[in-house]
Design a protein around this motif. Sequence first.
Motif, PDB file in Angstrom:
ATOM      1  N   ASP A  73       0.819  -1.218   0.000  1.00 30.37           N
ATOM      2  CA  ASP A  73       0.000   0.000   0.000  1.00 30.37           C
ATOM      3  C   ASP A  73       0.849   1.264   0.000  1.00 30.37           C
ATOM      4  O   ASP A  73       0.568   2.209  -0.744  1.00 30.37           O
ATOM      5  N   ILE A  74       1.897   1.295   0.836  1.00 29.77           N
ATOM      6  CA  ILE A  74       2.733   2.494   0.876  1.00 29.77           C
ATOM      7  C   ILE A  74       3.454   2.704  -0.446  1.00 29.77           C
ATOM      8  O   ILE A  74       3.616   3.831  -0.915  1.00 29.77           O
ATOM      9  N   GLN A  75       3.869   1.627  -1.089  1.00 30.10           N
ATOM     10  CA  GLN A  75       4.554   1.741  -2.375  1.00 30.10           C
ATOM     11  C   GLN A  75       3.603   2.231  -3.467  1.00 30.10           C
ATOM     12  O   GLN A  75       3.971   3.065  -4.299  1.00 30.10           O
ATOM     13  N   LYS A  76       2.376   1.738  -3.474  1.00 29.58           N
ATOM     14  CA  LYS A  76       1.384   2.178  -4.458  1.00 29.58           C
ATOM     15  C   LYS A  76       1.122   3.670  -4.361  1.00 29.58           C
ATOM     16  O   LYS A  76       0.956   4.356  -5.372  1.00 29.58           O
ATOM     17  N   GLN A  77       1.075   4.169  -3.126  1.00 25.90           N
ATOM     18  CA  GLN A  77       0.738   5.580  -2.935  1.00 25.90           C
ATOM     19  C   GLN A  77       1.942   6.507  -3.051  1.00 25.90           C
ATOM     20  O   GLN A  77       1.855   7.580  -3.647  1.00 25.90           O
ATOM     21  N   ALA A  78       3.081   6.080  -2.477  1.00 25.61           N
ATOM     22  CA  ALA A  78       4.231   6.989  -2.394  1.00 25.61           C
ATOM     23  C   ALA A  78       4.997   7.101  -3.702  1.00 25.61           C
ATOM     24  O   ALA A  78       5.435   8.202  -4.070  1.00 25.61           O
ATOM     25  N   ILE A  79       5.214   6.005  -4.401  1.00 28.75           N
ATOM     26  CA  ILE A  79       6.083   6.026  -5.586  1.00 28.75           C
ATOM     27  C   ILE A  79       5.589   7.014  -6.646  1.00 28.75           C
ATOM     28  O   ILE A  79       6.379   7.838  -7.140  1.00 28.75           O
ATOM     29  N   ALA A 139       2.385  16.556  -0.053  1.00 29.07           N
ATOM     30  CA  ALA A 139       1.299  15.581  -0.033  1.00 29.07           C
ATOM     31  C   ALA A 139       1.419  14.777   1.254  1.00 29.07           C
ATOM     32  O   ALA A 139       2.513  14.615   1.797  1.00 29.07           O
ATOM     33  N   GLU A 140       0.309  14.266   1.754  1.00 30.30           N
ATOM     34  CA  GLU A 140       0.346  13.473   2.983  1.00 30.30           C
ATOM     35  C   GLU A 140      -0.412  12.172   2.773  1.00 30.30           C
ATOM     36  O   GLU A 140      -1.535  12.175   2.243  1.00 30.30           O
ATOM     37  N   ILE A 141       0.199  11.073   3.160  1.00 29.34           N
ATOM     38  CA  ILE A 141      -0.455   9.774   3.072  1.00 29.34           C
ATOM     39  C   ILE A 141      -0.226   9.017   4.371  1.00 29.34           C
ATOM     40  O   ILE A 141       0.727   9.288   5.104  1.00 29.34           O
ATOM     41  N   SER A 142      -1.113   8.064   4.654  1.00 28.36           N
ATOM     42  CA  SER A 142      -0.975   7.241   5.856  1.00 28.36           C
ATOM     43  C   SER A 142      -1.373   5.814   5.520  1.00 28.36           C
ATOM     44  O   SER A 142      -2.461   5.576   5.008  1.00 28.36           O
ATOM     45  N   VAL A 143      -0.460   4.902   5.792  1.00 34.17           N
ATOM     46  CA  VAL A 143      -0.763   3.481   5.612  1.00 34.17           C
ATOM     47  C   VAL A 143      -0.421   2.740   6.901  1.00 34.17           C
ATOM     48  O   VAL A 143       0.002   1.605   6.887  1.00 34.17           O
ATOM     49  N   SER A 144      -0.601   3.433   8.013  1.00 33.17           N
ATOM     50  CA  SER A 144      -0.337   2.831   9.321  1.00 33.17           C
ATOM     51  C   SER A 144      -1.607   2.849  10.150  1.00 33.17           C
ATOM     52  O   SER A 144      -1.653   3.436  11.222  1.00 33.17           O
ATOM     53  N   PRO A 145      -2.681   2.238   9.647  1.00 34.32           N
ATOM     54  CA  PRO A 145      -3.915   2.265  10.428  1.00 34.32           C
ATOM     55  C   PRO A 145      -3.751   1.545  11.740  1.00 34.32           C
ATOM     56  O   PRO A 145      -2.969   0.609  11.849  1.00 34.32           O
ATOM     57  N   LYS A 146      -4.493   1.988  12.746  1.00 38.67           N
ATOM     58  CA  LYS A 146      -4.435   1.327  14.039  1.00 38.67           C
ATOM     59  C   LYS A 146      -4.998  -0.082  13.924  1.00 38.67           C
ATOM     60  O   LYS A 146      -5.659  -0.452  12.964  1.00 38.67           O
ATOM     61  N   LYS A 147      -4.711  -0.865  14.952  1.00 36.77           N
ATOM     62  CA  LYS A 147      -5.213  -2.225  15.065  1.00 36.77           C
ATOM     63  C   LYS A 147      -4.582  -3.144  14.031  1.00 36.77           C
ATOM     64  O   LYS A 147      -5.134  -4.187  13.713  1.00 36.77           O
ATOM     65  N   LYS A 148      -3.451  -2.759  13.487  1.00 39.93           N
ATOM     66  CA  LYS A 148      -2.815  -3.594  12.488  1.00 39.93           C
ATOM     67  C   LYS A 148      -1.586  -4.275  13.062  1.00 39.93           C
ATOM     68  O   LYS A 148      -0.692  -3.636  13.576  1.00 39.93           O
ATOM     69  N   ALA A 149      -1.554  -5.573  12.951  1.00 36.99           N
ATOM     70  CA  ALA A 149      -0.379  -6.375  13.274  1.00 36.99           C
ATOM     71  C   ALA A 149      -0.439  -7.587  12.368  1.00 36.99           C
ATOM     72  O   ALA A 149      -1.514  -8.011  11.955  1.00 36.99           O
TER      73      ALA A 149
END
Length: 391
Positions: A26-32, A204-214
């Motif tokens: 997800d981070i690669q799809k958005q950031a690149i 630009a700002e993106i977040s791919v660190s949603p809570k409750k994720k492990a």
Amino acid sequence: MSFSQLGLSDPLLQAISELGYKTPTDIQKQAIPIILSGKDLVAAAQTGTGKTASFVLPLLEKLNTNEELRSKSIRALILVPTRELAVQVEANVKQYAKNLNLCSLAVYGGVASQPQKQQLEKGVDILVATPGRLLDLAYQRDLYFDDLEFLVLDEADRMLDMGFIDDLNKIIDRLPGDRQSLLFSATLTDDVRYLADTVYDDAAEISVSPKKKAAPKINQWLITVDKDKKSALLSHLIKEQQWNQALIFVEKKHSAAKLVEQLAKRGIKAEAIHSGRSQGSREKVLADFKSGKLAFLIATGIAARGIDIEDLSRVINYDLPYPAEDYIHRIGRTGRAGNSGEAISFVSKDDFKNLCAIESLLGHIIQRKEIEGFPVKKVVPISILNYRGSK
């Protein structure tokens, strides 16, 4: 979506394919795409999300212009909080850039600076650095920032936690204004946002660190234990459950050294890495652990940054981390690349509020187990999932 759809060229696609990368995270799809477009970026991304590739791959794409390097010049600067992370990130750069005519270097303290100075003499496309060593080299005029095109602040929250704000400001003041700037942080705290506002222009700002994720394949459980019984409990588990390997987290470096001694008295060999050890000894211990020569590694949370072992079977929170987000980072050392893993936490009564914060972040109660022979005198209360107290 495939990596080819993100705008990366064939040499990079070939390199990541050989590394086993199939589809972007997800981070690669958005950031690149954002980085390739030339915009500044502020991103919230935990370790283990594919974060490093999300900024290194587009940087390599943009730097691959056959530009001649001037002596002591750098084109891209990646700032990281620890020596271990500097080594890890630069190793990733080399892997991704194997088919490109680009050079990289990691510079950090704790080792002799002369070899680093010699490599800088020729100029470097991508420099991965810790703030202190970078400033030392700049003050000695062993590198220049005039040709800098890109700045990356990696794990910005950790750098602020470690007290690097003054060093970061000194570095940023030396950089050309006409650059592309990227900031990656596990959490976007008020301090991180303030730093971003002083560094970035209309980012630009993106977040791919949603809570409750492990990682779903990590088996998480905890044991309530009195503080003075922790080392005995750890020794018991290692022997009775016949653990073959474990990464054991403690909060303080003196606790790491003490635990090594306590385990040794019970016939268990362990080593520790922390900020008080030399870089050479830390690298040797880490190499022994990665190769399997060393079964038990005790690390402070900061020293463990950059530890990346694909098939690590378990992590132990000997001391519960604070803030709660660090729990996700720690247990993410296991269960990597689709493998299963185990995360075990030792929790005493004083940890109750911290435990509630961690479980609120996860969105579920961590399973408790009792170990025969280790009764608890100071009982840890039943968890409150929506607990809102402070530590």
